[in-house]
Motif scaffolding. Structure first.
Motif, PDB file in Angstrom:
ATOM      1  N   ASP A  23      27.698  42.867  41.834  1.00 30.27           N
ATOM      2  CA  ASP A  23      27.013  44.183  41.833  1.00 30.27           C
ATOM      3  C   ASP A  23      27.878  45.326  42.264  1.00 30.27           C
ATOM      4  N   LYS A  24      27.943  46.218  41.321  1.00 28.09           N
ATOM      5  CA  LYS A  24      28.605  47.556  41.277  1.00 28.09           C
ATOM      6  C   LYS A  24      28.340  48.169  42.723  1.00 28.09           C
ATOM      7  N   GLN A  25      27.335  48.220  43.148  1.00 30.36           N
ATOM      8  CA  GLN A  25      26.863  48.895  44.252  1.00 30.36           C
ATOM      9  C   GLN A  25      27.395  48.232  45.759  1.00 30.36           C
ATOM     10  N   ALA A  26      27.808  46.920  45.688  1.00 30.93           N
ATOM     11  CA  ALA A  26      28.298  46.035  46.748  1.00 30.93           C
ATOM     12  C   ALA A  26      29.132  44.988  46.358  1.00 30.93           C
ATOM     13  N   PRO A  27      30.332  45.407  45.648  1.00 28.82           N
ATOM     14  CA  PRO A  27      31.293  44.171  44.887  1.00 28.82           C
ATOM     15  C   PRO A  27      32.134  43.753  46.227  1.00 28.82           C
ATOM     16  N   PRO A  28      32.314  42.264  45.753  1.00 31.80           N
ATOM     17  CA  PRO A  28      33.305  41.724  46.820  1.00 31.80           C
ATOM     18  C   PRO A  28      34.430  42.612  47.001  1.00 31.80           C
ATOM     19  N   ASP A  33      37.911  48.115  43.666  1.00 32.10           N
ATOM     20  CA  ASP A  33      38.501  49.280  42.867  1.00 32.10           C
ATOM     21  C   ASP A  33      37.964  49.240  41.682  1.00 32.10           C
ATOM     22  N   LEU A  34      37.852  48.107  41.132  1.00 34.32           N
ATOM     23  CA  LEU A  34      37.614  47.767  39.546  1.00 34.32           C
ATOM     24  C   LEU A  34      36.046  48.276  39.559  1.00 34.32           C
ATOM     25  N   ALA A  35      35.237  48.033  40.192  1.00 30.94           N
ATOM     26  CA  ALA A  35      33.826  48.535  40.366  1.00 30.94           C
ATOM     27  C   ALA A  35      33.649  49.958  40.276  1.00 30.94           C
ATOM     28  N   LYS A  36      34.649  50.539  41.235  1.00 35.61           N
ATOM     29  CA  LYS A  36      34.490  52.104  41.052  1.00 35.61           C
ATOM     30  C   LYS A  36      34.994  52.826  39.779  1.00 35.61           C
ATOM     31  N   ILE A  45      34.735  42.281  31.272  1.00 37.34           N
ATOM     32  CA  ILE A  45      36.194  42.329  31.633  1.00 37.34           C
ATOM     33  C   ILE A  45      36.871  40.884  31.317  1.00 37.34           C
ATOM     34  N   ILE A  46      37.625  40.903  30.280  1.00 36.82           N
ATOM     35  CA  ILE A  46      38.337  39.486  29.946  1.00 36.82           C
ATOM     36  C   ILE A  46      39.873  39.273  30.638  1.00 36.82           C
ATOM     37  N   GLN A  47      39.947  38.383  31.363  1.00 36.68           N
ATOM     38  CA  GLN A  47      41.297  38.114  31.760  1.00 36.68           C
ATOM     39  C   GLN A  47      41.915  36.746  31.195  1.00 36.68           C
TER      40      GLN A  47
END
Length: 83
Positions: A23-28, A33-36, A45-47
């Motif tokens: 959830d972009k609004q409430a990420p773990p 930082d990534l969500a922001k 996003i592929i890691q």
């Protein structure tokens, strides 16, 4: 995402590239930082196995485009060459 979400984990690609929905609004905290920095959702996003980002794509144009991009990402991971 509902177009591919239910069956994704049962596919070969889904088993090799597990999907985590955030959830972009409430990420773990680990993903805050990534969500922001993401201008658009959904973002994929592929890691690699070390957790290093190899590639990403933003948005969901169609189911066919989604699968094409995921298969390209899987090939990229097999060669382990970041782009």
């Amino acid at each position: 995402m509902t177009d591919v979400g239910n069956g994704y984990s049962k596919t070969i690609v889904g088993q090799q590239l597990p999907m985590l929905q955030i959830d972009k609004q409430a990420p773990p905290k680990i993903y805050a930082d990534l969500a922001k920095e993401l201008p658009l959702v959904p973002a994929f996003i592929i890691q690699n196995m070390s957790g290093i980002e190899q590639t990403r794509f933003l948005g969901y144009g169609s189911e066919d485009l989604f699968w094409d991009k995921l298969e390209s990402a899987l090939l990229l991971l097999r060669t382990d060459t970041p782009k």
